[in-house]
Design an enzyme around this catalytic site. Structure first.
Site, mmCIF file in Angstrom:
data_model
loop_
_atom_site.group_PDB
_atom_site.id
_atom_site.type_symbol
_atom_site.label_atom_id
_atom_site.label_comp_id
_atom_site.label_asym_id
_atom_site.label_seq_id
_atom_site.Cartn_x
_atom_site.Cartn_y
_atom_site.Cartn_z
ATOM 1 N N ASN B 73 -34.772 -29.415 38.872
ATOM 2 C CA ASN B 73 -36.128 -29.975 38.774
ATOM 3 C C ASN B 73 -36.786 -30.088 40.138
ATOM 4 O O ASN B 73 -36.108 -30.235 41.162
ATOM 5 C CB ASN B 73 -36.087 -31.344 38.084
ATOM 6 C CG ASN B 73 -35.778 -32.460 39.060
ATOM 7 O OD1 ASN B 73 -36.679 -33.007 39.704
ATOM 8 N ND2 ASN B 73 -34.497 -32.797 39.193
ATOM 9 N N CYS B 135 -32.945 -37.975 46.447
ATOM 10 C CA CYS B 135 -33.835 -36.949 45.898
ATOM 11 C C CYS B 135 -33.994 -35.820 46.927
ATOM 12 O O CYS B 135 -34.470 -36.040 48.032
ATOM 13 C CB CYS B 135 -35.165 -37.599 45.574
ATOM 14 S SG CYS B 135 -36.076 -36.684 44.371
ATOM 15 N N ASN B 200 -26.566 -37.752 43.247
ATOM 16 C CA ASN B 200 -27.914 -37.277 42.963
ATOM 17 C C ASN B 200 -27.839 -35.753 42.772
ATOM 18 O O ASN B 200 -26.756 -35.172 42.794
ATOM 19 C CB ASN B 200 -28.847 -37.658 44.117
ATOM 20 C CG ASN B 200 -30.287 -37.837 43.624
ATOM 21 O OD1 ASN B 200 -30.820 -36.973 42.942
ATOM 22 N ND2 ASN B 200 -30.904 -38.950 43.978
ATOM 23 N N THR B 201 -28.976 -35.112 42.625
ATOM 24 C CA THR B 201 -28.969 -33.674 42.335
ATOM 25 C C THR B 201 -28.629 -32.856 43.580
ATOM 26 O O THR B 201 -28.776 -33.311 44.709
ATOM 27 C CB THR B 201 -30.326 -33.225 41.788
ATOM 28 O OG1 THR B 201 -31.332 -33.585 42.733
ATOM 29 C CG2 THR B 201 -30.609 -33.865 40.450
ATOM 30 N N CYS B 342 -1.284 -15.117 18.777
ATOM 31 C CA CYS B 342 -2.020 -14.097 19.539
ATOM 32 C C CYS B 342 -2.899 -13.279 18.599
ATOM 33 O O CYS B 342 -2.447 -12.826 17.559
ATOM 34 C CB CYS B 342 -1.031 -13.193 20.267
ATOM 35 S SG CYS B 342 -1.818 -11.833 21.139
ATOM 36 N N CYS B 345 -6.446 -9.710 21.815
ATOM 37 C CA CYS B 345 -7.645 -9.339 22.582
ATOM 38 C C CYS B 345 -7.291 -8.720 23.931
ATOM 39 O O CYS B 345 -8.130 -8.085 24.565
ATOM 40 C CB CYS B 345 -8.558 -10.544 22.769
ATOM 41 S SG CYS B 345 -7.879 -11.818 23.849
ATOM 42 N N CYS B 348 -5.679 -11.619 28.524
ATOM 43 C CA CYS B 348 -4.690 -12.132 29.487
ATOM 44 C C CYS B 348 -4.081 -10.984 30.281
ATOM 45 O O CYS B 348 -3.844 -11.093 31.484
ATOM 46 C CB CYS B 348 -3.606 -12.939 28.772
ATOM 47 S SG CYS B 348 -2.695 -12.016 27.514
#
Lengths: 446, 449
Positions: B73, B135, B200-201, B342, B345, B348
């Protein structure tokens, strides 16, 4: 009999796999695990890099995604619509074992392909030096299109011959409308054309142009001529009014203007084309559609999801039933089929239990249209004229990795080799042959 | 049911969940609806001299289809008149006397300005003060916010001024945009602050529009760096909380902030010593209603662990964090793949080969120790015909050749395969008894000397 024009026909065939919206495609693409050495890619006869093209959809690289597909399979558009993904890529998806929801690979592929064709269908220009060698492809169906595209991309000069007025083969003439429309098939033909491939249509090799001429003019010949008309299998009465074989029916409603459908239609056969024909009859206005199959449901060769589609279209099945002859009325039209009930005996050569007629079980099945769909004939007459090309059961014998026949000048792929599989099998066969032909020519001529 | 009531640096609230100073705590109407939803406290949007904001103000980082993994922001402090905010604080306190209302403050670096705003906030009824020294955008260019929080002397001086006037607890909100957050925390402690809020950010540029080439968020054709928050910053915030909590010269009651969007993160902050937690981004994303599961989930977890009050587990993980030099070099674990879980895929396998130590192999169905590229090339040469699944295999069974195997001799126990595996519990890290006594690096160095 109800009679429908082209627009009315199209209206009855809503696509069975509608396109994704952009947002839905993104959400689906993000579900892909991006497997390594992915089972979906291995399962695809053309080995499309499925996780690769899906990843590109997820990064909004839609052009890259489409080119990834087309790199493996120039018929990516039609395959995205007609592939039986349940028994190919999607059937292999590891997510079956994760949350029981495989990735909708077919629809994602369609998303990428639609973007490609909607944005001009331009393939990247590869600066390959033209090669002085030329190849003839016999037949303009999927196998020849894939073969021609692969060779043209490598700089070879390719001419495709077909006896029909449009190229595309069964993609244009024989695939059910709710899967693929002729316009989409012809877009793919145009893409292959854009690579510099020449099409000689309305030109039947062996009739309007002698085979010997091809052998003299071209360095290599690819046989991608598919199969012949539907088998008659000794059904008495074929040729009377109201008897239309499945492929003719499909070709007529897809590309001819008007079509007439009976009120009570009997389809004979248990394959995927029989289902397409039965669904077509139901959608085109038949009041009742029956499928007659000589074995039982468990032996039916049609895929499970095709069977389910037929059921949802209201098609009814007569299992263990064989049609013996067609009965006609005074006007020469079909009025009934004489049928007989079957029993299943011992296993036959195909490993399935052989049906045998039950004596005394004959009965009459009233109908006003009969659609035989009991496989296609082999084009033995033409193929036997190709010197030294060995045939087995009417199919061309090839080395499966190269498509090379027993005559080194001839290569072959698609239905005339495999006896009738899917579009993607033909595309893979055509591509493999093209790669082998190019390797052969480079070896011979540099 | 667990008791979630909180007394933090002298400030009481029915639970430890506070709205952080930000858009969700911009006005009294919002704060009262938040209290109705279940929030225990609110740190008001920072009060100060009136400012003018720009539009647009926010930008975010999405990840794999999930929105707002991180939020950025460039909004400044409140743009509402001070007296309106103070009147609303008074109204909220009157209606919700048991909830905590904290006034966040930021004024120019003048003693009188700070004295004035402290008195006015406390007169309005605020239960405590939070000094916005964090800030990182806009206000810092005017010598406020992180411009104060990045210089220990300024932070100490202004905290001192506030303490001269304050009658309620004073919290100092720390910026993470420093080399060592403890330097500022120590300054606040020297000035007798009652507590700290962190973090804070974080200074950020979230991304660039690849059509216009302008970074986000756009203000006409330009942008400015902003402050980053949301789930992405939690690990950074947790580390800073731990640094403060583990440092005797910094340690004060801490209100934890940074990427908290559910009870799990709240528990984590408290396990590292936080007394309360503050939430902003998750409310901006989903609304005040998220507090219901925060309360419910935290108390269920406490019940399951046998913690009756927040103090029963606050700081309990601090002793489990040490310096690397004290970790046991002889502790040995290895990866174990459970074949029945398993799904095949191979993530790993490729992760271990390309990103770790090449000790996972695809050799259960034959002895093939090959690199991923070789394996893939073999697959691409294979023939496939329709249908590939006939006769249909059980889709619930992974074919053995798709199940990777760990070379237990070579495995270094790095965790990577377990982290990339999409299936819970499919790869576990298991202790190997190597017969060696525990020995840290510092012990080993001591012995070798």
């Amino acid at each position: 009999m109800p009679s429908l024009n082209r627009q009315e026909i199209a209206g009855h065939f809503a696509e069975i796999h509608p396109p994704f919206t952009q947002q839905a495609a993104l959400a689906e693409a993000n579900r892909c695990l991006f497997c390594f050495d992915a089972p979906c890619t291995i399962a695809c006869p053309t080995h499309i890099d499925v996780p690769g093209f899906i990843k590109k959809i997820s990064t909004a690289n839609l052009r890259g995604s489409a080119l990834t597909i087309l790199d493996s399979n120039i018929l990516g558009l039609s395959c995205s619509r007609v592939c039986p993904v349940e028994v190919l890529c999607e059937g292999s998806c590891v997510l079956h074992r994760y949350n029981q929801r495989p990735i909708e690979i077919g629809r994602l592929q369609r998303h990428a392909m639609d973007h490609f064709y909607d944005t001009g269908a331009k393939l990247p220009v590869r600066n390959r030096k033209p090669r002085m060698r030329s190849i003839a492809c016999v037949g303009a169906g999927p196998a020849s299109l894939a073969c021609a595209a692969e060779l043209a991309r490598r700089g070879y000069s390719v001419t495709v011959f077909d006896s029909r007025p449009y190229a595309g083969g069964l993609n244009t003439y024989g695939v059910a409308e709710y899967k693929l429309r002729p316009d989409d098939s012809l877009k793919e033909v145009e893409l292959v054309h854009s690579l510099g491939v020449t099409f000689e249509l309305n030109t039947e090799v062996g009739v309007s142009v002698p085979l010997e001429t091809l052998e003299q003019v071209y360095d290599l010949i690819f046989l991608g001529l598919g199969l012949g008309p539907t088998e008659s299998l000794g059904l008495k009465g074929v040729g009377v009014k109201g008897v239309v074989d499945a492929l003719t029916l499909i070709a007529d409603y897809k590309t001819a203007g008007n079509i007439q459908i009976g009120r009570r239609v009997a389809v004979i056969g248990g394959g995927n084309t029989a289902i397409d024909a039965a669904c077509a009859a139901a959608r085109l206005g038949a009041e009742e559609v029956l499928i007659l199959y000589r074995r039982g449901r468990d032996q039916m060769p049609a895929f499970e999801f095709e069977f389910e589609r037929a059921q949802s279209d209201g098609v009814r099945f007569h299992w263990l039933t064989v049609a013996r002859s067609v009965k006609t009325g005074g006007d020469g039209r079909v009025t009934a089929l004489e049928c007989v009930r079957m029993d299943l005996g011992a296993s036959d050569a195909s490993g399935r239990r052989a049906p045998t007629a039950i004596a005394g079980s004959e009965f009459l099945l009233e109908c006003d249209m009969v659609i035989p769909s009991i496989g296609q004939t082999r084009l033995v007459e033409f193929l036997s004229r190709c010197r030294n090309v060995e045939l087995r059961d009417g199919c061309v014998v090839t080395d499966p990795h190269t498509g090379r026949t027993t005559n080194p000048m001839f290569y072959a792929g698609g239905d005339c080799v495999n006896g009738g599989l899917e579009v993607v099998d033909a595309a893979a066969g055509g591509k493999r042959a093209a790669i082998a032909m190019a390797a052969h020519l480079e070896e011979q001529h540099g | 049911m667990a008791d979630l009531s909180t007394k933090f640096a002298g400030i009481r609230s029915p639970n430890p969940f506070w709205l952080a100073s930000g858009p969700p705590a911009n006005c009294g109407e919002q704060v009262m609806r938040a209290f109705d939803a279940g929030w225990g406290g609110a740190v008001w949007k920072t009060l100060g001299e009136p400012i003018v904001n720009v539009s647009s103000r926010y930008s975010s980082v999405d990840w794999n289809g999930q929105r707002m993994m991180g939020l950025n922001n460039i909004e400044l402090i409140t743009d509402r008149p001070l007296d309106v905010n103070l009147r609303e604080i008074a109204e909220v306190k009157k209606r919700y006397p048991n909830h905590a209302v904290i006034a966040s403050l930021m004024v120019e670096s003048k003693r009188q300005a700070w004295h004035d705003i402290v008195r006015r906030s406390e007169d309005a009824g605020s239960d405590g003060l939070e000094l916005n020294f964090g800030c990182p955008h806009g206000m810092s260019e005017r010598g406020m916010g992180s411009a104060v929080g990045q210089v220990p002397e300024y932070a100490e001086m202004i905290t001192g001024w506030v303490k001269e006037a304050a009658r309620t607890p004073v919290l100092v909100k720390l910026t993470p945009n420093v080399t060592d957050i403890r330097a500022i925390a120590r300054a606040a402690k020297r000035a007798a602050a009652d507590g700290l809020s962190a973090i804070n950010t974080i200074n950020s540029i979230t991304g660039i529009d690849l059509d216009t080439l302008v970074p986000r968020p756009f203000v006409n054709h330009a942008s400015s760096h902003g402050g980053y928050c949301g789930p992405a910053v939690k690990p950074i915030a947790l580390h800073m909380i731990q640094q403060i909590a583990a440092d005797p010269d910094s340690a004060l009651p801490i209100s934890g902030i940074g990427g908290i969007s559910g009870w799990r993160e709240a528990a984590e902050f408290m396990l590292l010593g936080a007394g309360t937690v503050q939430v902003c981004t998750a409310v901006m994303h989903y609304g005040f209603r998220i507090v219901e599961d925060m309360i419910d989930g935290l108390s269920n977890w406490m019940d399951s662990k046998g913690f009756a009050t927040l103090d029963d587990f606050r700081g309990r993980s601090l002793p489990n964090l040490t310096e690397w030099q004290h970790l046991d070099l002889n502790y040995k674990i290895i990866a174990r793949i459970h074949p029945e879980k398993c799904i095949g895929c191979c993530l790993c396998y490729v992760a271990c080969w390309d990103g770790a130590h090449q000790c996972i192999h695809m050799d259960r169905a034959g002895n093939r120790h090959v690199a991923p590229q070789t394996l893939e090339a073999e697959s691409r040469r294979s023939l496939a015909f329709t249908p590939v699944n006939v006769p249909a295999p059980d889709p619930n069974l992974t074919p053995p050749h798709r199940i990777p195997r760990v070379d237990e001799e070579e495995c270094v126990g790095c965790n990577l395969c377990m982290l990339v595996c999409p299936v819970d519990g499919c790869i576990t890290m298991e202790r190997v008894d190597n017969g060696l006594p525990s020995q840290s690096w510092s012990q080993r160095m001591g012995e070798s000397r």
